[in-house]
Design a protein around this motif. Structure first.
Motif, PDB file in Angstrom:
ATOM      1  N   LEU A  82       0.845  -1.193   0.000  1.00  0.00           N
ATOM      2  CA  LEU A  82       0.000   0.000   0.000  1.00  0.00           C
ATOM      3  C   LEU A  82       0.878   1.240   0.000  1.00  0.00           C
ATOM      4  O   LEU A  82       1.907   1.279   0.681  1.00  0.00           O
ATOM      5  CB  LEU A  82      -0.922  -0.011   1.210  1.00  0.00           C
ATOM      6  CG  LEU A  82      -1.847   1.199   1.438  1.00  0.00           C
ATOM      7  CD1 LEU A  82      -3.137   0.746   2.110  1.00  0.00           C
ATOM      8  CD2 LEU A  82      -1.176   2.265   2.323  1.00  0.00           C
ATOM      9  N   HIS A  83       0.444   2.259  -0.768  1.00  0.00           N
ATOM     10  CA  HIS A  83       1.165   3.533  -0.786  1.00  0.00           C
ATOM     11  C   HIS A  83       0.174   4.642  -1.088  1.00  0.00           C
ATOM     12  O   HIS A  83      -0.834   4.430  -1.764  1.00  0.00           O
ATOM     13  CB  HIS A  83       2.278   3.513  -1.834  1.00  0.00           C
ATOM     14  CG  HIS A  83       3.232   4.660  -1.699  1.00  0.00           C
ATOM     15  ND1 HIS A  83       3.086   5.844  -2.395  1.00  0.00           N
ATOM     16  CD2 HIS A  83       4.348   4.807  -0.949  1.00  0.00           C
ATOM     17  CE1 HIS A  83       4.082   6.663  -2.070  1.00  0.00           C
ATOM     18  NE2 HIS A  83       4.859   6.067  -1.198  1.00  0.00           N
ATOM     19  N   GLY A  84       0.475   5.841  -0.606  1.00  0.00           N
ATOM     20  CA  GLY A  84      -0.437   6.963  -0.766  1.00  0.00           C
ATOM     21  C   GLY A  84      -0.180   7.773  -2.017  1.00  0.00           C
ATOM     22  O   GLY A  84       0.788   7.568  -2.749  1.00  0.00           O
ATOM     23  N   GLY A  85      -1.070   8.728  -2.264  1.00  0.00           N
ATOM     24  CA  GLY A  85      -0.963   9.639  -3.394  1.00  0.00           C
ATOM     25  C   GLY A  85      -2.227  10.471  -3.500  1.00  0.00           C
ATOM     26  O   GLY A  85      -3.130  10.377  -2.652  1.00  0.00           O
ATOM     27  N   ASP A  86      -2.297  11.288  -4.538  1.00  0.00           N
ATOM     28  CA  ASP A  86      -3.516  12.045  -4.842  1.00  0.00           C
ATOM     29  C   ASP A  86      -3.710  11.956  -6.345  1.00  0.00           C
ATOM     30  O   ASP A  86      -3.145  12.736  -7.112  1.00  0.00           O
ATOM     31  CB  ASP A  86      -3.385  13.500  -4.393  1.00  0.00           C
ATOM     32  CG  ASP A  86      -4.645  14.315  -4.675  1.00  0.00           C
ATOM     33  OD1 ASP A  86      -5.671  13.708  -5.053  1.00  0.00           O
ATOM     34  OD2 ASP A  86      -4.598  15.548  -4.527  1.00  0.00           O
TER      35      ASP A  86
ATOM     36  N   ASN B 229      -6.931  17.084  -3.491  1.00  0.00           N
ATOM     37  CA  ASN B 229      -6.242  17.446  -2.247  1.00  0.00           C
ATOM     38  C   ASN B 229      -6.674  16.611  -1.050  1.00  0.00           C
ATOM     39  O   ASN B 229      -6.518  17.029   0.100  1.00  0.00           O
ATOM     40  CB  ASN B 229      -6.446  18.936  -1.931  1.00  0.00           C
ATOM     41  CG  ASN B 229      -5.769  19.831  -2.949  1.00  0.00           C
ATOM     42  OD1 ASN B 229      -4.631  19.591  -3.337  1.00  0.00           O
ATOM     43  ND2 ASN B 229      -6.478  20.853  -3.398  1.00  0.00           N
ATOM     44  N   SER B 230      -7.228  15.425  -1.307  1.00  0.00           N
ATOM     45  CA  SER B 230      -7.499  14.468  -0.239  1.00  0.00           C
ATOM     46  C   SER B 230      -6.723  13.191  -0.532  1.00  0.00           C
ATOM     47  O   SER B 230      -6.489  12.860  -1.703  1.00  0.00           O
ATOM     48  CB  SER B 230      -9.004  14.172  -0.144  1.00  0.00           C
ATOM     49  OG  SER B 230      -9.468  13.557  -1.327  1.00  0.00           O
TER      50      SER B 230
ATOM     51  N   TYR C 168      -7.695   3.814  -4.410  1.00  0.00           N
ATOM     52  CA  TYR C 168      -8.906   3.885  -3.603  1.00  0.00           C
ATOM     53  C   TYR C 168      -8.992   5.227  -2.903  1.00  0.00           C
ATOM     54  O   TYR C 168      -7.988   5.862  -2.599  1.00  0.00           O
ATOM     55  CB  TYR C 168      -8.909   2.766  -2.551  1.00  0.00           C
ATOM     56  CG  TYR C 168      -8.867   1.385  -3.150  1.00  0.00           C
ATOM     57  CD1 TYR C 168     -10.031   0.653  -3.352  1.00  0.00           C
ATOM     58  CD2 TYR C 168      -7.657   0.815  -3.540  1.00  0.00           C
ATOM     59  CE1 TYR C 168      -9.995  -0.617  -3.915  1.00  0.00           C
ATOM     60  CE2 TYR C 168      -7.611  -0.450  -4.102  1.00  0.00           C
ATOM     61  CZ  TYR C 168      -8.783  -1.156  -4.294  1.00  0.00           C
ATOM     62  OH  TYR C 168      -8.736  -2.414  -4.868  1.00  0.00           O
ATOM     63  N   LYS C 169     -10.238   5.641  -2.637  1.00  0.00           N
ATOM     64  CA  LYS C 169     -10.516   6.850  -1.889  1.00  0.00           C
ATOM     65  C   LYS C 169     -11.156   6.494  -0.557  1.00  0.00           C
ATOM     66  O   LYS C 169     -11.745   5.424  -0.412  1.00  0.00           O
ATOM     67  CB  LYS C 169     -11.467   7.760  -2.679  1.00  0.00           C
ATOM     68  CG  LYS C 169     -10.910   8.256  -3.993  1.00  0.00           C
ATOM     69  CD  LYS C 169     -11.840   9.254  -4.646  1.00  0.00           C
ATOM     70  CE  LYS C 169     -11.963  10.517  -3.827  1.00  0.00           C
ATOM     71  NZ  LYS C 169     -10.673  11.247  -3.695  1.00  0.00           N
ATOM     72  N   VAL C 170     -11.054   7.406   0.383  1.00  0.00           N
ATOM     73  CA  VAL C 170     -11.712   7.214   1.667  1.00  0.00           C
ATOM     74  C   VAL C 170     -13.208   7.442   1.499  1.00  0.00           C
ATOM     75  O   VAL C 170     -13.640   8.479   0.980  1.00  0.00           O
ATOM     76  CB  VAL C 170     -11.145   8.156   2.737  1.00  0.00           C
ATOM     77  CG1 VAL C 170     -11.914   8.018   4.045  1.00  0.00           C
ATOM     78  CG2 VAL C 170      -9.666   7.889   2.951  1.00  0.00           C
ATOM     79  N   GLY C 171     -14.005   6.443   1.908  1.00  0.00           N
ATOM     80  CA  GLY C 171     -15.452   6.566   1.860  1.00  0.00           C
ATOM     81  C   GLY C 171     -16.049   6.337   3.229  1.00  0.00           C
ATOM     82  O   GLY C 171     -15.338   6.340   4.236  1.00  0.00           O
ATOM     83  N   SER C 172     -17.322   6.155   3.306  1.00  0.00           N
ATOM     84  CA  SER C 172     -17.982   5.889   4.588  1.00  0.00           C
ATOM     85  C   SER C 172     -17.606   4.501   5.070  1.00  0.00           C
ATOM     86  O   SER C 172     -17.849   3.507   4.396  1.00  0.00           O
ATOM     87  CB  SER C 172     -19.500   5.998   4.434  1.00  0.00           C
ATOM     88  OG  SER C 172     -19.868   7.296   4.032  1.00  0.00           O
ATOM     89  N   PHE C 173     -16.969   4.434   6.243  1.00  0.00           N
ATOM     90  CA  PHE C 173     -16.578   3.176   6.878  1.00  0.00           C
ATOM     91  C   PHE C 173     -15.676   2.336   5.974  1.00  0.00           C
ATOM     92  O   PHE C 173     -15.857   1.133   5.837  1.00  0.00           O
ATOM     93  CB  PHE C 173     -17.818   2.359   7.287  1.00  0.00           C
ATOM     94  CG  PHE C 173     -18.662   3.035   8.309  1.00  0.00           C
ATOM     95  CD1 PHE C 173     -18.314   2.994   9.637  1.00  0.00           C
ATOM     96  CD2 PHE C 173     -19.784   3.756   7.930  1.00  0.00           C
ATOM     97  CE1 PHE C 173     -19.078   3.633  10.591  1.00  0.00           C
ATOM     98  CE2 PHE C 173     -20.559   4.409   8.878  1.00  0.00           C
ATOM     99  CZ  PHE C 173     -20.203   4.349  10.222  1.00  0.00           C
TER     100      PHE C 173
ATOM    101  N   VAL D 192     -13.254   3.191  -0.950  1.00  0.00           N
ATOM    102  CA  VAL D 192     -14.024   2.904  -2.157  1.00  0.00           C
ATOM    103  C   VAL D 192     -13.068   2.983  -3.338  1.00  0.00           C
ATOM    104  O   VAL D 192     -12.143   3.802  -3.357  1.00  0.00           O
ATOM    105  CB  VAL D 192     -15.205   3.867  -2.343  1.00  0.00           C
ATOM    106  CG1 VAL D 192     -16.214   3.692  -1.238  1.00  0.00           C
ATOM    107  CG2 VAL D 192     -14.727   5.319  -2.410  1.00  0.00           C
ATOM    108  N   ARG D 193     -13.290   2.132  -4.310  1.00  0.00           N
ATOM    109  CA  ARG D 193     -12.397   2.056  -5.449  1.00  0.00           C
ATOM    110  C   ARG D 193     -12.500   3.317  -6.308  1.00  0.00           C
ATOM    111  O   ARG D 193     -13.587   3.746  -6.699  1.00  0.00           O
ATOM    112  CB  ARG D 193     -12.730   0.821  -6.286  1.00  0.00           C
ATOM    113  CG  ARG D 193     -11.703   0.492  -7.367  1.00  0.00           C
ATOM    114  CD  ARG D 193     -12.162  -0.760  -8.118  1.00  0.00           C
ATOM    115  NE  ARG D 193     -11.214  -1.161  -9.126  1.00  0.00           N
ATOM    116  CZ  ARG D 193     -10.383  -2.213  -9.023  1.00  0.00           C
ATOM    117  NH1 ARG D 193     -10.399  -2.950  -7.929  1.00  0.00           N
ATOM    118  NH2 ARG D 193      -9.560  -2.523 -10.009  1.00  0.00           N
ATOM    119  N   GLY D 194     -11.345   3.926  -6.584  1.00  0.00           N
ATOM    120  CA  GLY D 194     -11.327   5.106  -7.423  1.00  0.00           C
ATOM    121  C   GLY D 194     -11.083   4.779  -8.878  1.00  0.00           C
ATOM    122  O   GLY D 194     -11.637   5.429  -9.764  1.00  0.00           O
ATOM    123  N   GLY D 195     -10.247   3.775  -9.135  1.00  0.00           N
ATOM    124  CA  GLY D 195      -9.964   3.396 -10.506  1.00  0.00           C
ATOM    125  C   GLY D 195      -8.895   2.323 -10.577  1.00  0.00           C
ATOM    126  O   GLY D 195      -8.202   2.033  -9.604  1.00  0.00           O
ATOM    127  N   THR D 196      -8.773   1.720 -11.747  1.00  0.00           N
ATOM    128  CA  THR D 196      -7.776   0.688 -12.005  1.00  0.00           C
ATOM    129  C   THR D 196      -6.565   1.318 -12.680  1.00  0.00           C
ATOM    130  O   THR D 196      -6.704   2.037 -13.677  1.00  0.00           O
ATOM    131  CB  THR D 196      -8.346  -0.414 -12.907  1.00  0.00           C
ATOM    132  OG1 THR D 196      -9.467  -1.012 -12.253  1.00  0.00           O
ATOM    133  CG2 THR D 196      -7.306  -1.483 -13.190  1.00  0.00           C
TER     134      THR D 196
END
Length: 451
Positions: free
Chosen positions: A186-190, A195-196, A212-217, A220-224
């Motif tokens: 796992l690694h971060g990015g934008d 800006n999240s 992936y993006k942060v969603g409720s609980f 959530v998948r942002g894209g492949t």
């Protein structure tokens, strides 16, 4: 003067780091050396190292004397299958504690000064691969820290990315934030420029890299990013082509491949694959860094080798500035090269590489040794780290008269004579650092400020 300045600049940004000197950090209590991570463990301003050794069931840290010589201190020698380690002050007493995963357990280790007390958080896990510690707030409001150190774990055998939320008293509650086939790294990015924080995860079993993006609980998948990427293993996000959005680098263990993926639209909706190398046996971990300080992004990678760690390599792919990469093998004698760290460990202003050799049972340090002919030795200058989060350092044998920092539009942000610049309040993005030396030579470096 212009010709002289250009000549000096070519010397400074040339191949100053074509050779590396190999030294052993430790080969004691290091059977199955796998996890390695840099931290300033004793608060002396010098980067130390942490290590996890699977076969010896050992967690250790290595105190750096500032010149790249390390002293090993054992945290635990009975943590079965020790694989990944991270550090934070869990109990808020001012010293560094640790979190780690083994073959089936997650625990944190309380620093008592000369000994460590183990606090088991979870047992019976199936093949946890990576642990990371951070104050992620709450699942309802992950952008707002709550003052407690939480723990994230990729559990490959359970196909989950999991977070253990700290209640403030180091009692942890488990939440599975996403299901993914054999998550590896796992690694971060934008990736959508909102800006999240977003998160890259490799799926070794699903042969893909997704963000992936942060969603409720949960997430959530942002894209492949890529599919049919056989044995997707290591990954990182970063602006490889310097166009203002985050791209992706990744490795495919079973395809022996390292590639970068261009964020075509800048919003993470489409990525174009550019293969860098398809002959790195057991391609494992990757990291982008301007290792030669020439303003573009190079890539460091490890190839594990075959199933016994033979034909393993530590390599650098040097970027010519147009995303054409030249492969340089740093070491092909290490066996089972696994995780690594790229930092300046000996204080000379140049990047070094610390690597875990899981089959040769050692932690190894590669320090830069310049073999370039310096026709003007006084002109040597280094700007580091790049990218930078907080403090930018400028070192030069030729005294610095003035430093001007401009944003990418050319607006003057700062003018100073100090060789250390606090950029922690700068906005994320690219800046031009213009350095005027006492002999009137002018050197300009492009620097990326991250948050």
């Amino acid at each position: 003067m212009k010709k002289i300045t250009t000549f000096i600049l070519l010397i400074i940004t040339g191949t100053l780091f074509s050779q590396f000197q190999r030294s052993v950090i430790s080969n004691t209590n290091t059977n199955g050396a796998y996890g390695i991570l840099e931290k300033d463990l004793n608060g002396d301003g010098i980067l130390d190292l942490m290590g996890a050794s699977e076969i010896d069931n050992t967690l250790a840290y290595f105190i750096n004397d500032g010149s790249g010589h390390f002293t090993q201190i054992i945290i635990a020698n009975n943590f079965t299958g020790a694989r990944s380690i991270d550090a934070a002050d869990f109990d808020n007493d001012g010293d560094m504690d640790f979190a780690a995963v083994g073959s089936s357990e997650l625990a944190w280790f309380e620093n008592n000064g000369s000994t460590f007390t183990k606090h088991s958080i979870a047992t019976g896990l199936t093949d946890p691969r990576q642990v990371r510690v951070s104050d992620i707030g709450t699942l309802l409001d992950p952008a707002t820290p709550d003052g407690d150190i939480d723990i994230g774990v990729l559990v490959s055998g359970e196909n989950t990315a999991t977070v253990y939320l700290n209640d403030g008293s180091n009692s942890f509650s488990r939440f599975n934030i996403i299901s993914i086939d054999s998550p590896q790294y796992l690694h971060g990015g934008d990736f959508d420029l909102d800006n999240s924080p977003d998160f890259l995860i490799t799926s070794y079993g699903g042969d893909e890299v997704a963000w992936y993006k942060v969603g409720s609980f949960g997430l959530v998948r942002g894209g492949t990013v890529v599919s049919n990427f056989n044995g997707a293993f290591g990954t990182e996000g970063g602006d490889i082509d310097l166009d203002g959005d985050d791209d992706v680098i990744a490795s495919a263990f079973l395809d022996d491949e390292v590639a970068w993926f261009e964020n075509v639209n800048g919003d993470g909706s489409s990525f174009t694959k550019h293969t860098i190398d398809n002959n790195l046996l057991g391609a494992s971990y990757v990291h982008w860094v301007d290792i030669d300080n020439d303003g573009d992004k190079d890539i460091v990678a490890t190839g594990y080798g075959d199933t016994t760690g033979n034909n393993s390599q530590v390599v650098i792919y040097y970027n010519d500035g147009a995303q054409n990469f030249t492969k340089t093998v740093i070491d092909n004698n290490i066996q089972g090269a696994a995780t690594f760290s790229v930092q300046d460990f000996n204080g000379d202003g140049e990047y070094d590489i610390a690597v875990a050799g899981s089959e040769s049972n050692e932690f190894v340090l590669y320090t830069h040794q310049s073999n370039a002919v310096q026709t003007n030795d006084l002109a040597r200058l280094t700007v580091y780290p790049n990218p930078v989060y907080d403090i930018l350092h400028i070192t030069s044998a030729n005294p610095v008269r003035l430093i001007d920092v401009f944003d990418i539009t050319g607006r003057l942000i700062l003018s100073t004579q100090r060789a250390t610049i606090d950029v922690s309040n700068f906005n994320k993005g690219y800046y031009l650092v213009k350095i005027i030396l006492q002999d009137e030579s002018v050197i300009t470096k492009k620097v990326l400020v991250l948050k």
